[in-house]
Design an enzyme around this catalytic site. Structure first.
Site, PDB file in Angstrom:
ATOM      1  N   ARG A  22       4.154 -10.441  -5.894  1.00  0.00           N
ATOM      2  CA  ARG A  22       4.785  -9.736  -5.149  1.00  0.00           C
ATOM      3  C   ARG A  22       5.965  -8.927  -5.539  1.00  0.00           C
ATOM      4  NH1 ARG A  22       0.868 -10.527  -2.276  1.00  0.00           N
ATOM      5  NH2 ARG A  22       0.825 -11.594  -0.403  1.00  0.00           N
ATOM      6  N   GLU A  42       7.226  -1.784  -0.703  1.00  0.00           N
ATOM      7  CA  GLU A  42       6.143  -0.935  -0.690  1.00  0.00           C
ATOM      8  C   GLU A  42       6.285  -0.103   0.905  1.00  0.00           C
ATOM      9  OE1 GLU A  42       3.885  -4.685  -2.700  1.00  0.00           O
ATOM     10  OE2 GLU A  42       3.000  -3.887  -0.832  1.00  0.00           O
ATOM     11  N   HIS A 101      -0.908  -1.733  -4.142  1.00  0.00           N
ATOM     12  CA  HIS A 101      -1.072  -3.080  -3.698  1.00  0.00           C
ATOM     13  C   HIS A 101      -2.560  -3.269  -3.290  1.00  0.00           C
ATOM     14  CE1 HIS A 101       0.498  -6.974  -1.393  1.00  0.00           C
ATOM     15  NE2 HIS A 101      -0.375  -7.093  -1.988  1.00  0.00           N
TER      16      HIS A 101
END
Lengths: 313, 332
Positions: free
Chosen positions: A232, A261, A279
């Site tokens: 993460r 993000e 991602h």
């Protein structure tokens, strides 16, 4: 089950939306202009929340949904769900382990190869039309490099298995040593970083692992070291990472995740020793379908009073 | 470029000469590795004379030549080297050497097989993952600021469980196969002859291999038989989702037909390190997101180059000491 309200908190997969709509009364939270009003109106019919790595069920949302029984995450990571609150209220939680393990591990290796062997940079170079004979540039060999893994769960083990096929010696850090595992254990991340060439973040995001990659770890990894993050964004102190990369105090990085993000620090865009991905760790047609099927399967099992497929709480 | 003639001149003039027509990349980058007490280099490229005149004037007693893809050893060249006994290449590939002529004249050939296998295999797997998971394309997407603007990137295709056909199961092919197994791929192969000790299913033609594969990785040498072996027929049978990776030689694939298939969406994608007419790359490929391009450098690492240099020097020193060559190419 058509009267059961399921709140999907953000867009994630159209197949999943379609299948949920067939079975439940699906609410698409991101299409609602007045969210508080919407929740006030519909709170008594919403019995399930579907979230993912971007958004889940925090304490605030849980509190305004008195009939909430289950949170099904379209992810394996649980950092967007207030697990303690769910436990307290007897709310079930499910995620999507195993089905995405291979894809994430494949991508971790793909990032290592792309960074060390400069695959993306080569592709840019050829596309620029500038390739001329006699232009020899060496890249860094991957076979035999020491790979250090933070978190030796499903994904960490899958990364290790793949890296072994490239003759990479494997070492790891995790909360506790695993005596049955033959890889070398380091009791601290700094020590692990100092003793490997490529450091991979593959653990879950918790209060303990927030910013687990900090200045000290980056310094220990060093100007020839490479960081790979398929965990993460908040695992990494991003400003520290960016300055280390720009100043060449860190050799390179392959990053699939970022702190905010979809924002990615623009200072990274001009660097040839980084690979930046939006991602996509579990981002294959096959795996997203399997993840969606698990979400649907868990919700169906819950509302039919059958055992959950992949319960966390 | 600095003239190194002085260094070889002030050592013994009796040292046998190794002709170098054009320096291979390993020599350009690691020249200091080629200093030996057993030989000196005769650097044809530093002369202003036309090559055939240089060879006639200076290479009459030359017994060994170090060649490269840029300076092929043709029958014409061999004819100008009456004392030639050994051709050395610093590459794994030998397609730039007239092997038939060498065999006819009893000229030994050595290559650098083996030292490049790991790096070549690593890059082949890296290119396959890149194409299937859209790594380079997604990296471009992020760098162009499109993630906040346009949202999530398109989904890729899972590598695990894919059937990968390896064309040529020599040093490169075996190294590729070993790695792919760890990703849960099913490895299939084609090569000139079946290898009994190998656990992978064998296909006697590339067409049959392609028909049963999701991806093809080209790892074989370029010969008269393998030239344009991968053509439209093979690619169509590989199919719309099919991916081809080439780390061997551009001419093994009919490039024009492959480009057409890619542009028309008749195959799924390609990872290419080699091309028919390097450094020229068909521009139609530049607009495709399902193609990853590399400028013939999948084996370009310091470790490979140092190992190749040491192997070349080892072969030369063995030759000039009348000892067995380290890596002779065995004629079949």
């Amino acid at each position: 089950m058509e009267s059961i309200g399921v709140l999907m908190v953000c867009p994630m997969n159209s197949y999943l939306e379609h299948e949920l709509e067939k079975r439940f009364n699906l609410f698409r939270f991101w299409t609602v202009p007045e969210k508080s009003a919407f929740l006030a109106t519909n709170k008594n019919s919403i019995r399930a929340v579907v979230g993912n790595s971007s958004a889940g069920a925090d304490a605030e949302l849980i509190e305004v949904l008195p009939k909430l029984e289950i949170v099904a995450s379209f992810s394996v990571g649980l950092d967007k769900i207030d697990l303690a609150k769910c436990k307290e209220k007897g709310i079930r939680v499910t995620n999507t382990p195993d089905v995405l393990t291979d894809d994430v591990a494949d991508l971790a290796i793909g990032l290592m190869l792309a960074v060390l062997r400069k695959l993306c940079e080569s592709d840019r170079y050829v596309r620029s039309g500038k390739w001329k004979k006699g232009d020899y540039r060496l890249t860094t060999k991957f076979t035999g490099k020491k790979v250090g893994i933070i978190g030796l769960g499903r994904i960490g083990m899958a990364v290790a298995k793949r890296a072994e096929a490239f003759s990479c010696p494997i070492s790891y850090y995790s909360r506790t040593e695993k005596p049955e595992i033959k890889y070398k254990y380091y009791p601290g991340v700094v020590e692990l970083a100092a003793n490997c060439d490529i450091l991979v973040v593959a653990c879950s995001l918790t209060e303990e692992t927030l910013h687990i990659i900090n200045r000290e770890v980056i310094d220990a990894l060093g100007p020839k070291g490479v960081l790979i993050n398929v965990g993460r964004g908040p695992h990494v102190d991003e400003p520290e990472l960016v300055s280390a990369l720009v100043e060449r105090r860190l050799g390179g990085a392959g990053l699939d995740v970022f702190e905010h993000e979809p924002e990615v620090p623009e200072e990274l865009f001009g660097l040839d020793n980084v690979v930046l991905l939006p991602h996509v760790g579990s981002g294959t047609v096959e795996t997203r379908q399997a993840m969606a099927d698990l979400v649907i399967g868990n919700l169906e099992a819950h509302f039919l009073n059958r055992p959950l497929l992949t319960p966390v709480v | 470029m600095e003239h190194h003639q002085e260094r070889s001149d002030h050592r013994s003039q009796d040292l046998p000469q190794v002709l170098v027509i054009k320096p291979p990349p390993v020599l350009t980058l690691f020249e200091d590795k080629f200093i030996s007490s057993k030989f000196q280099l005769l650097k044809a490229w530093e002369s202003t004379l036309p090559l055939d005149q240089f060879l006639t004037n200076y290479a009459g007693s030359v017994r060994a030549v170090l060649c490269s893809g840029a300076s092929p050893i043709t029958a014409d060249i061999i004819r100008l080297l009456p004392s030639l006994q050994l051709v050395i290449t610093a590459s794994a590939g030998v397609n730039h050497i007239d092997l038939t002529e060498c065999r006819r004249l009893g000229i030994a050939v050595t290559n650098a097989a083996g030292v490049f296998s790991d790096d070549g295999a690593d890059a082949a797997v890296g290119l396959l993952i890149d194409v299937l998971r859209k790594v380079s394309a997604a990296d471009r997407y992020v760098r162009n600021g499109l993630w906040p603007a346009k949202g999530d990137y398109a989904l890729g295709s899972k590598l695990g469980g894919k059937r990968v056909g390896v064309v040529g199961l020599g040093g490169f092919g075996s190294a590729v196969a070993k790695r792919l197994e760890a990703f849960g791929c099913t490895v299939l192969y084609n090569s000139r002859t079946q290898k009994p000790s190998v656990p992978y299913p064998f296909y006697s033609t590339v067409l049959e291999l392609a028909a049963d594969s999701d991806s093809l990785i080209i790892c074989c040498g370029l010969t008269a038989e393998t030239r344009h072996m991968i053509n439209r027929e093979v690619l169509l049978v590989l199919g719309k989702q099919g991916v081809i990776v080439n780390i061997a030689r551009g001419a093994i694939i009919n490039e024009k037909e492959m480009v057409e298939c890619l542009v028309r969406g008749e195959i799924g994608g390609a990872g290419l390190d080699v091309f028919e007419n390097e450094p020229n790359v068909p521009e139609e490929l530049f607009g495709l997101d399902n193609v990853v391009l590399s400028p013939h450098r999948v084996v370009f690492t310091p470790e490979s180059f140092v190992a190749a240099s040491e192997l070349v020097v080892g072969n030369l020193e063995a030759f000039f000491s009348n000892k067995p060559l380290l890596s002779p190419v065995i004629y079949e």
